[in-house]
Design an enzyme around this catalytic site. Structure first.
Site, PDB file in Angstrom:
ATOM      1  N   ASP A 175      -1.404  -9.807 -14.817  1.00 18.77           N
ATOM      2  CA  ASP A 175      -0.861  -9.288 -16.079  1.00 18.77           C
ATOM      3  C   ASP A 175      -1.900  -8.547 -16.916  1.00 18.77           C
ATOM      4  O   ASP A 175      -1.852  -8.545 -18.149  1.00 18.77           O
ATOM      5  CB  ASP A 175      -0.232 -10.417 -16.917  1.00 18.77           C
ATOM      6  CG  ASP A 175       0.864 -11.124 -16.162  1.00 18.77           C
ATOM      7  OD1 ASP A 175       1.568 -10.456 -15.389  1.00 18.77           O
ATOM      8  OD2 ASP A 175       1.008 -12.353 -16.330  1.00 18.77           O
ATOM      9  N   GLN A 224      -0.687  -9.537  -8.968  1.00 21.46           N
ATOM     10  CA  GLN A 224      -1.476 -10.731  -9.320  1.00 21.46           C
ATOM     11  C   GLN A 224      -2.901 -10.310  -9.719  1.00 21.46           C
ATOM     12  O   GLN A 224      -3.064  -9.256 -10.282  1.00 21.46           O
ATOM     13  CB  GLN A 224      -1.467 -11.757  -8.176  1.00 21.46           C
ATOM     14  CG  GLN A 224      -0.131 -12.438  -7.947  1.00 21.46           C
ATOM     15  CD  GLN A 224       0.885 -11.613  -7.191  1.00 21.46           C
ATOM     16  OE1 GLN A 224       0.603 -11.132  -6.104  1.00 21.46           O
ATOM     17  NE2 GLN A 224       2.069 -11.436  -7.725  1.00 21.46           N
ATOM     18  N   GLY A 260       5.238  -8.853 -11.962  1.00 21.08           N
ATOM     19  CA  GLY A 260       6.043  -8.224 -13.003  1.00 21.08           C
ATOM     20  C   GLY A 260       5.191  -7.148 -13.649  1.00 21.08           C
ATOM     21  O   GLY A 260       4.232  -7.461 -14.347  1.00 21.08           O
ATOM     22  N   HIS A 261       5.490  -5.905 -13.354  1.00 18.05           N
ATOM     23  CA  HIS A 261       4.661  -4.800 -13.854  1.00 18.05           C
ATOM     24  C   HIS A 261       5.462  -3.972 -14.850  1.00 18.05           C
ATOM     25  O   HIS A 261       6.541  -3.469 -14.527  1.00 18.05           O
ATOM     26  CB  HIS A 261       4.186  -3.929 -12.683  1.00 18.05           C
ATOM     27  CG  HIS A 261       3.242  -4.663 -11.772  1.00 18.05           C
ATOM     28  ND1 HIS A 261       2.615  -4.079 -10.717  1.00 18.05           N
ATOM     29  CD2 HIS A 261       2.813  -5.949 -11.791  1.00 18.05           C
ATOM     30  CE1 HIS A 261       1.844  -4.978 -10.102  1.00 18.05           C
ATOM     31  NE2 HIS A 261       1.956  -6.116 -10.742  1.00 18.05           N
ATOM     32  N   LYS A 281      -1.779  -3.631 -14.858  1.00 16.88           N
ATOM     33  CA  LYS A 281      -1.876  -2.816 -13.637  1.00 16.88           C
ATOM     34  C   LYS A 281      -0.748  -1.795 -13.558  1.00 16.88           C
ATOM     35  O   LYS A 281      -0.956  -0.665 -13.127  1.00 16.88           O
ATOM     36  CB  LYS A 281      -1.817  -3.730 -12.400  1.00 16.88           C
ATOM     37  CG  LYS A 281      -2.941  -4.750 -12.351  1.00 16.88           C
ATOM     38  CD  LYS A 281      -2.764  -5.715 -11.199  1.00 16.88           C
ATOM     39  CE  LYS A 281      -1.589  -6.659 -11.347  1.00 16.88           C
ATOM     40  NZ  LYS A 281      -1.716  -7.683 -12.408  1.00 16.88           N
TER      41      LYS A 281
HETATM   42  P1  GDP Z   1       0.655  -6.210 -14.882  1.00  9.96           P
HETATM   43  O1  GDP Z   1       1.331  -7.355 -14.222  1.00  9.96           O
HETATM   44  O2  GDP Z   1      -0.815  -6.212 -14.656  1.00  9.96           O
HETATM   45  O3  GDP Z   1       1.270  -4.881 -14.544  1.00  9.96           O
HETATM   46  O4  GDP Z   1       0.858  -6.416 -16.440  1.00  9.96           O
HETATM   47  P2  GDP Z   1       2.237  -6.826 -17.193  1.00  9.96           P
HETATM   48  O5  GDP Z   1       3.099  -5.632 -17.250  1.00  9.96           O
HETATM   49  O6  GDP Z   1       2.790  -8.063 -16.632  1.00  9.96           O
HETATM   50  O7  GDP Z   1       1.667  -7.225 -18.608  1.00  9.96           O
HETATM   51  C1  GDP Z   1       0.962  -6.334 -19.397  1.00  9.96           C
HETATM   52  C2  GDP Z   1       1.722  -6.121 -20.709  1.00  9.96           C
HETATM   53  O8  GDP Z   1       0.899  -5.455 -21.632  1.00  9.96           O
HETATM   54  C3  GDP Z   1       2.939  -5.242 -20.564  1.00  9.96           C
HETATM   55  O9  GDP Z   1       3.908  -5.645 -21.485  1.00  9.96           O
HETATM   56  C4  GDP Z   1       2.414  -3.847 -20.905  1.00  9.96           C
HETATM   57  O10 GDP Z   1       3.421  -2.979 -21.403  1.00  9.96           O
HETATM   58  C5  GDP Z   1       1.429  -4.180 -21.976  1.00  9.96           C
HETATM   59  N1  GDP Z   1       0.255  -3.301 -22.069  1.00  9.96           N
HETATM   60  C6  GDP Z   1      -0.444  -2.684 -21.097  1.00  9.96           C
HETATM   61  N2  GDP Z   1      -1.538  -2.073 -21.612  1.00  9.96           N
HETATM   62  C7  GDP Z   1      -1.517  -2.326 -22.936  1.00  9.96           C
HETATM   63  C8  GDP Z   1      -2.395  -2.012 -24.015  1.00  9.96           C
HETATM   64  O11 GDP Z   1      -3.430  -1.373 -23.858  1.00  9.96           O
HETATM   65  N3  GDP Z   1      -2.053  -2.486 -25.259  1.00  9.96           N
HETATM   66  C9  GDP Z   1      -0.919  -3.208 -25.472  1.00  9.96           C
HETATM   67  N4  GDP Z   1      -0.677  -3.618 -26.706  1.00  9.96           N
HETATM   68  N5  GDP Z   1      -0.084  -3.529 -24.481  1.00  9.96           N
HETATM   69  C10 GDP Z   1      -0.387  -3.105 -23.231  1.00  9.96           C
HETATM   70  P1  IMO Z   2       1.386  -9.669 -11.804  1.00 11.30           P
HETATM   71  O1  IMO Z   2       1.397  -8.744 -10.616  1.00 11.30           O
HETATM   72  C1  IMO Z   2       0.385 -13.594 -13.376  1.00 11.30           C
HETATM   73  C2  IMO Z   2       0.969 -17.014 -10.727  1.00 11.30           C
HETATM   74  C3  IMO Z   2       2.075 -17.998 -11.035  1.00 11.30           C
HETATM   75  C4  IMO Z   2       1.450 -19.276 -10.506  1.00 11.30           C
HETATM   76  C5  IMO Z   2       0.713 -18.795  -9.267  1.00 11.30           C
HETATM   77  C6  IMO Z   2       1.484 -18.981  -7.965  1.00 11.30           C
HETATM   78  O2  IMO Z   2       2.494  -9.427 -12.758  1.00 11.30           O
HETATM   79  O3  IMO Z   2       0.037  -9.708 -12.434  1.00 11.30           O
HETATM   80  P2  IMO Z   2       3.539 -17.755  -6.856  1.00 11.30           P
HETATM   81  O4  IMO Z   2       4.949 -17.596  -7.318  1.00 11.30           O
HETATM   82  O5  IMO Z   2       2.844 -16.466  -6.590  1.00 11.30           O
HETATM   83  O6  IMO Z   2       3.399 -18.709  -5.694  1.00 11.30           O
HETATM   84  O7  IMO Z   2       2.792 -18.463  -8.086  1.00 11.30           O
HETATM   85  O8  IMO Z   2       0.464 -17.410  -9.458  1.00 11.30           O
HETATM   86  N1  IMO Z   2       1.403 -15.602 -10.606  1.00 11.30           N
HETATM   87  C7  IMO Z   2       1.135 -14.658 -11.506  1.00 11.30           C
HETATM   88  N2  IMO Z   2       0.506 -14.751 -12.707  1.00 11.30           N
HETATM   89  N3  IMO Z   2       0.792 -12.403 -12.916  1.00 11.30           N
HETATM   90  C8  IMO Z   2       1.409 -12.295 -11.716  1.00 11.30           C
HETATM   91  O9  IMO Z   2       1.718 -11.111 -11.167  1.00 11.30           O
HETATM   92  C9  IMO Z   2       1.633 -13.465 -10.969  1.00 11.30           C
HETATM   93  N4  IMO Z   2       2.199 -13.715  -9.779  1.00 11.30           N
HETATM   94  C10 IMO Z   2       2.036 -15.036  -9.558  1.00 11.30           C
HETATM   95  O10 IMO Z   2       2.336 -18.063 -12.415  1.00 11.30           O
HETATM   96  O11 IMO Z   2       0.487 -19.755 -11.410  1.00 11.30           O
HETATM   97 MG    MG Z   3       2.649  -8.901 -14.704  1.00 11.93          MG
END
Ligand code: GDP
Ligand code: IMO
Ligand code: MG
Length: 428
Positions: free
Chosen positions: A13, A223, A40-41, A16
């Site tokens: 998170d 991840q 979850g991206h 990416k």
């Molecule tokens: P990922 O799993 O690495 O793709 O990240 P996620 O999408 O799960 O979580 C990142 C969250 O931060 C999302 O809601 C993005 O829209 C948000 N985000 C990404 N870059 C920035 C930033 O520079 N500032 C803020 N405030 N939000 C950001």
């Molecule tokens: P993105 O790509 C954050 C965590 C779960 C749990 C552990 C194992 O959005 O960064 P799993 O279902 O993979 O066997 O769970 O890994 N986890 C993540 N945490 N971002 C993710 O993906 C994750 N995908 C799995 O919360 O701790």
């Molecule tokens: Mg994510």
């Protein structure tokens, strides 16, 4: 750089999805190489927000070839839902390709994930319950069913029935839970496979040809490094290889074809699920970061645990991944704090260490050693375009990360949108 992996340097998170979407502009291919719909991206384009779980974040341009590599575990139901979700919003998914070597997630994987978490009770991992671990387990055990198998309906059905029978034994006898209905699953999956056949192909050949032709290829990690099955906080991690070493294994490009790795670093640290977290803030500062940064999971909606930036983690991550540069995200979330802390070492038995221990018991005995930095007042940093225009303390925060990790910060992200991105180095 013609081939670049964008991957999480922490516990996932990091942003990416945003970075991949941003950099995909110049790419020909965008490739996921591990994980499944546990990811979850989030991508924000203009006023629209999209959440992706399986499909690479290059899909929004329409002309990029988006690949789900062999290293993935694919739930066809989730995939079809995601395709529909995108199509309903006017996004074309015709350029999607799935490796014929990718493994398939079935309902018994999800059921076993859930039952195993329940069995572990207070020691549970806190998985996303998407069946990821059980599916990778079958892959390693050599009982998995792959995408190439869907072209042979009869043997596909026979193997699926055999697997359901075996899994039902485990479900009944070990977990004391109810059997899954084989006929229902077979019927459901025979339907799905008809709908996904058109996407399945030899993506390894496709990618290696693309490498030869000098095409521009982005690999999108899911991840993060500390969730890597070998290098993360075992057993509180996922079952795949998010690290740069996973790119070759999960896509089939030869390892020497990868030219760079961009480490995505959140300006602080978060983690979903259970497991150790040395700089975790179980106080009002942690709560404030969670509120300001909207730190709630994209896939499960769970509140993310929040803490200060951990340089020990980043150094370890840089070592393993060979980062060519960092992209620091969510710097805007830290605006408004009077003082900020970064962890520069761990104190263990009276000594300072700056390596990341393998044993969770050792890790639990490590106390973070903090350096304090000035915060910055400007609550809204989002319209800034140049690094030099950021508040001085924000610039110093980034420069201190560079000094301590010896990795340059090529990109600073100050908001979720494409426009809220400051480029300091040419990355792609
Ligand atoms: P990922 O799993 O690495 O793709 O990240 P996620 O999408 O799960 O979580 C990142 C969250 O931060 C999302 O809601 C993005 O829209 C948000 N985000 C990404 N870059 C920035 C930033 O520079 N500032 C803020 N405030 N939000 C950001
Ligand atoms: P993105 O790509 C954050 C965590 C779960 C749990 C552990 C194992 O959005 O960064 P799993 O279902 O993979 O066997 O769970 O890994 N986890 C993540 N945490 N971002 C993710 O993906 C994750 N995908 C799995 O919360 O701790
Ligand atoms: Mg994510």
């Amino acid at each position: 750089m013609s081939t670049l992996v964008i991957l999480g340097a922490q516990w996932g998170d990091e942003g990416k999805g945003k970075l991949t979407d941003y950099l995909a502009k110049k790419a020909d291919f965008v490739v996921r190489y591990q994980g499944g719909d546990n990811a979850g991206h989030t991508v924000e384009i203009g006023e629209k927000q999209f959440k992706l779980h399986l499909i690479p974040s290059g899909i929004f341009y329409g002309d990029k070839i988006c690949i789900l590599g062999n290293g993935l575990v694919v739930n066809p139901k989730s995939l079809l839902e995601e395709i529909k979700y995108l199509n309903d919003r006017g996004i074309n998914t015709d350029n999607l390709k799935i490796s014929d070597r990718a493994h398939i997630i079935f309902p018994y994987h999800i059921k076993l994930d859930q039952l195993e978490e329940e069995r572990k009770g207070k020691d549970k991992i806190g998985t996303t319950v998407k069946g990821i671990g059980p599916c990778y387990k079958d892959k390693v055990e050599r009982t998995g069913i792959r995408m190439c198998d869907i072209f042979y309906n009869e043997s596909f059905e026979a193997q699926l029935r055999e697997n359901i029978k075996n899994k039902n034994e485990i479900i009944n006898k070990i977990y004391g839970s109810e059997s899954l209905n084989a006929d229902e699953i077979v019927e459901e999956y025979l339907g799905y496979i008809e709908m996904i056949k058109k996407y399945v192909t030899d993506t390894t050949a496709l990618l290696n040809d693309a490498v030869k032709e000098g095409k521009s290829i982005l690999f999108e990690g899911a991840q993060g490094t500390f969730l890597d099955i070998d290098f993360g906080t075992y057993p509180f991690l996922t079952s795949s290889h998010p690290i740069s070493g996973g790119v070759s294994i999960g896509s089939g490009i030869n390892p020497f074809a990868l030219k760079g790795a961009l480490g995505v670093v959140k300006a602080y640290t978060t983690r979903v699920g259970r497991g150790p977290f040395p700089t975790e803030l179980n106080d009002e500062i942690g709560d404030e970061i969670r509120e300001k940064g909207h730190e709630f999971g994209t896939t499960t909606g769970r509140a993310r645990r929040c803490g200060w930036l951990d340089i020990v983690m980043l150094k370890y991550s840089a070592q393993i991944n060979g980062f060519s540069s960092f992209a620091v995200t969510k710097l805007d979330t830290l605006a408004g704090f009077e003082k900020l802390k970064i962890c520069v070492g761990y104190e263990l038995d009276g000594k300072i260490i700056n390596t990341f221990p393998a044993s969770l018991e050792t890790l639990a005995r490590c106390k973070p050693v903090y350096e304090e930095l000035d915060g910055w007042k400007e609550e809204d940093m989002r319209n800034i375009e140049k690094f030099e225009d950021l508040p001085k303390a924000a610039q110093d925060y980034i420069k201190r990360i560079e000094e301590l990790t010896e990795v340059s910060v090529g990109i600073v992200s100050i908001g979720p949108k494409r426009s809220e991105t400051i480029i300091r180095e040419e990355i792609m």
